[in-house]
Enzyme design. Structure first.
Site, mmCIF file in Angstrom:
data_model
loop_
_atom_site.group_PDB
_atom_site.id
_atom_site.type_symbol
_atom_site.label_atom_id
_atom_site.label_comp_id
_atom_site.label_asym_id
_atom_site.label_seq_id
_atom_site.Cartn_x
_atom_site.Cartn_y
_atom_site.Cartn_z
ATOM 1 N N ASP A 120 0.820 -1.226 0.000
ATOM 2 C CA ASP A 120 0.000 0.000 0.000
ATOM 3 C C ASP A 120 0.849 1.270 0.000
ATOM 4 O O ASP A 120 0.441 2.291 0.550
ATOM 5 C CB ASP A 120 -0.950 0.041 1.217
ATOM 6 N N LYS A 153 1.928 2.316 -4.957
ATOM 7 C CA LYS A 153 2.574 1.826 -6.178
ATOM 8 C C LYS A 153 1.722 2.113 -7.406
ATOM 9 O O LYS A 153 2.240 2.378 -8.473
ATOM 10 C CB LYS A 153 2.817 0.309 -6.092
ATOM 11 N N GLY A 161 -4.650 -4.592 -4.770
ATOM 12 C CA GLY A 161 -5.793 -3.827 -5.277
ATOM 13 C C GLY A 161 -5.335 -2.446 -5.670
ATOM 14 O O GLY A 161 -4.579 -1.824 -4.931
ATOM 15 N N HIS A 162 -5.701 -2.008 -6.846
ATOM 16 C CA HIS A 162 -5.436 -0.608 -7.163
ATOM 17 C C HIS A 162 -6.613 -0.032 -7.930
ATOM 18 O O HIS A 162 -7.412 -0.751 -8.521
ATOM 19 C CB HIS A 162 -4.103 -0.423 -7.885
ATOM 20 N N GLN A 212 2.037 -6.023 -3.086
ATOM 21 C CA GLN A 212 2.404 -6.094 -1.667
ATOM 22 C C GLN A 212 3.724 -5.319 -1.450
ATOM 23 O O GLN A 212 3.969 -4.354 -2.143
ATOM 24 C CB GLN A 212 2.501 -7.533 -1.156
HETATM 25 P P1 IMP Z 1 -2.613 -12.759 2.112
HETATM 26 O O1 IMP Z 1 -1.669 -12.240 1.083
HETATM 27 O O2 IMP Z 1 -4.054 -12.503 1.775
HETATM 28 O O3 IMP Z 1 -2.336 -14.186 2.475
HETATM 29 O O4 IMP Z 1 -2.359 -11.925 3.464
HETATM 30 C C1 IMP Z 1 -1.147 -12.032 4.223
HETATM 31 C C2 IMP Z 1 -0.771 -10.684 4.829
HETATM 32 O O5 IMP Z 1 -0.403 -9.780 3.790
HETATM 33 C C3 IMP Z 1 -1.918 -9.998 5.586
HETATM 34 O O6 IMP Z 1 -1.366 -9.278 6.687
HETATM 35 C C4 IMP Z 1 -2.484 -9.017 4.568
HETATM 36 O O7 IMP Z 1 -3.126 -7.922 5.188
HETATM 37 C C5 IMP Z 1 -1.220 -8.609 3.849
HETATM 38 N N1 IMP Z 1 -1.458 -8.163 2.468
HETATM 39 C C6 IMP Z 1 -1.723 -8.948 1.399
HETATM 40 N N2 IMP Z 1 -1.869 -8.200 0.283
HETATM 41 C C7 IMP Z 1 -1.667 -6.931 0.652
HETATM 42 C C8 IMP Z 1 -1.652 -5.690 -0.078
HETATM 43 O O8 IMP Z 1 -1.836 -5.623 -1.304
HETATM 44 N N3 IMP Z 1 -1.392 -4.567 0.664
HETATM 45 C C9 IMP Z 1 -1.142 -4.628 1.995
HETATM 46 N N4 IMP Z 1 -1.154 -5.752 2.719
HETATM 47 C C10 IMP Z 1 -1.402 -6.899 2.046
#
Ligand code: IMP
Length: 437
Positions: free
Chosen positions: A13, A16, A40-41, A225
């Site tokens: 977040d 990007k 997500g964007h 991420q």
């Molecule tokens: P997962 O990727 O859904 O398995 O989540 C694992 C961890 O990564 C959690 O703490 C999510 O909140 C975090 N996370 C996953 N994708 C994002 C993102 O795009 N932005 C911020 N945090 C993310």
């Protein structure tokens, strides 16, 4: 070298989307290399905004070829839903500009079910706070070597056997969690419906990307991420399941590391995190509230309020090292406007003494290490109209220069507002000099 990796230098977040959008104007090919619909964007389409999770934002640019690389996990229902939504809004020929790696793994309904069941039943200190999009279980199947890949959609009969085998392995887990697996027939009937549309978009993306780079085309490799969520480099186990860092760009796009020209690390002017896990510079006071409210810090996929805190320079030095960051893009500087003073973490006190890089394995449980802060004066002036660094208020300029000095990488870009134009561009690796956004 005509390829640029954009990587999040914090916990995701970092903004990007906007930076990718700016550099994408100069790119012929945009590649997502890791993660899936957990990202997500926001795409701005006319006056409307759509949040997309899988499609790269380049999909709306006619001259740009978009690639979903083999390091990704793909939920065909989400992907086709996004394509359909854009079709409904009048965008055509999207499929012609999109290639999916036939080696990318599929997220299937049982992955989403397991992710959701596990998050719902984990004790408070073990829940990861995932996005519940099935990311972890899909990558687990990949590593277990029972995963199902996009290319398997070419032979549905063989695929059904793979799905049955993978599901069988999950059955005891699902049972123990009180859930019920879908039948193989139910999973396959959805996939059969999707296959006709997905198969024509499949390709050998590793070759496509390598050929593009060799032909001198400009290739943007878009991370999702952030470094501190990377499966190898992040705050394990509170991480995602993919190689979100720049190293993942090589394996996830299917190109050699020496094909990567420039690595740009994106950092907010402060820090945020969603989900569980250590966050040493986190704020739980009026400053944290300021950052959340002024910065609109709510998750774009889950809507969850983001945790907020001061900028962590040891974290940036760490990200710089593990990604080989050549230059930084500092986003959301404008969010700090109005704060009387700004604190920045410059080091950590640990039982072994003071350290300048993030002590990544000593952050949990909290209290083992202590952030060391310096305080810098804030500024009151609005920044949105500033386009050159010298026009920033002196204290804002000093803040940017401090980040640059301390992180050991030059600042390529400073974002001073959400709009594309609200940007100070100092260096553009695609053209080798500053170019107005
Ligand atoms: P997962 O990727 O859904 O398995 O989540 C694992 C961890 O990564 C959690 O703490 C999510 O909140 C975090 N996370 C996953 N994708 C994002 C993102 O795009 N932005 C911020 N945090 C993310």
């Amino acid at each position: 070298m005509s390829s640029v990796v954009i990587v999040g230098a914090q916990w995701g977040d970092e903004g990007k989307g906007k930076i990718v959008d700016i550099y994408m104007e100069f790119a012929d090919v945009v590649v997502r290399y890791a993660g899936g619909p957990n990202a997500g964007h926001t795409l701005v389409v006319g006056d409307e905004k759509i949040v997309v999770r899988l499609l790269p934002s380049g999909i709306l640019r006619r001259g740009t070829h978009c690639i979903l690389g083999q390091g990704m996990v793909i939920d065909t229902e989400v992907l086709l839903g996004e394509i359909d939504e854009l079709h409904r809004r009048g965008h055509e020929n999207l499929e012609q500009r999109l290639t999916l790696s036939d080696r990318a793994h599929l997220i299937l309904p049982y992955h989403v079910l397991i992710d959701t069941l596990r998050e719902g039943s984990a004790p408070a200190d073990k829940a990861l706070g995932t996005t519940k999009k099935g990311i972890g279980p899909a990558y687990e199947d990949k590593v277990k070597r029972v995963g199902v890949r996009c290319g398997d959609l070419r032979d549905l009969k063989a695929m059904a056997a793979r799905v049955a085998y993978a599901m069988q392995a999950w059955a005891p887990t699902v049972h123990a969690l009180g859930g019920e697996l879908p039948t193989v027939e139910a999973v396959m009937s959805k996939l059969e419906a999707h296959a006709a549309r997905i198969v024509p978009m499949l390709g050998h993306t590793s070759e496509l990307v390598d050929d593009a780079i060799k032909a001198g085309k400009r290739v943007l490799l878009e991370g999702a991420q952030g470094t501190l969520l990377d499966i190898d480099h992040g705050t394990y186990p509170f991480v995602t399941s993919s190689s979100a860092g720049a190293g993942g760009a090589s394996s996830g796009a299917g190109i050699g590391p020496n094909r990567i020209g420039t690595v740009i690390g994106i950092t907010k002017a402060y820090t945020t995190r969603v989900g569980s896990g250590p966050f040493p510079t986190e704020l739980d006071d009026s400053d944290g509230k300021h950052l959340r409210e002024v910065g609109a810090e709510f998750g774009s996929v889950t809507g969850r309020p983001r945790r907020t805190g001061w900028l962590d320079l040891p974290g940036l030095r760490y990200a710089s090292r593990v990604n080989g960051i050549d230059g930084l893009a500092v986003t959301k500087l404008d969010v700090l406007t109005g704060m009387d003073r700004i604190r920045v973490c410059i080091a950590y006190d640990t039982p072994e003494g003071r350290v300048s890089s993030l002590p990544i394995d000593d952050l949990d449980p909290p209290g083992k290490v202590t952030p060391v802060y310096v305080e810098m004066p804030g500024w009151k002036e609005r920044l949105e109209g500033v386009r050159v660094l010298d026009d920033l208020p002196a204290n804002a300029r000093a803040y940017v220069r401090f980040i640059e000095e301390q992180a050991g990488a030059p600042v390529y870009l400073v974002s001073v507002g959400p709009r594309r134009s609200e940007t100070i561009m100092l260096h553009n690796p695609f053209v080798g000099r500053a170019a107005a956004p």
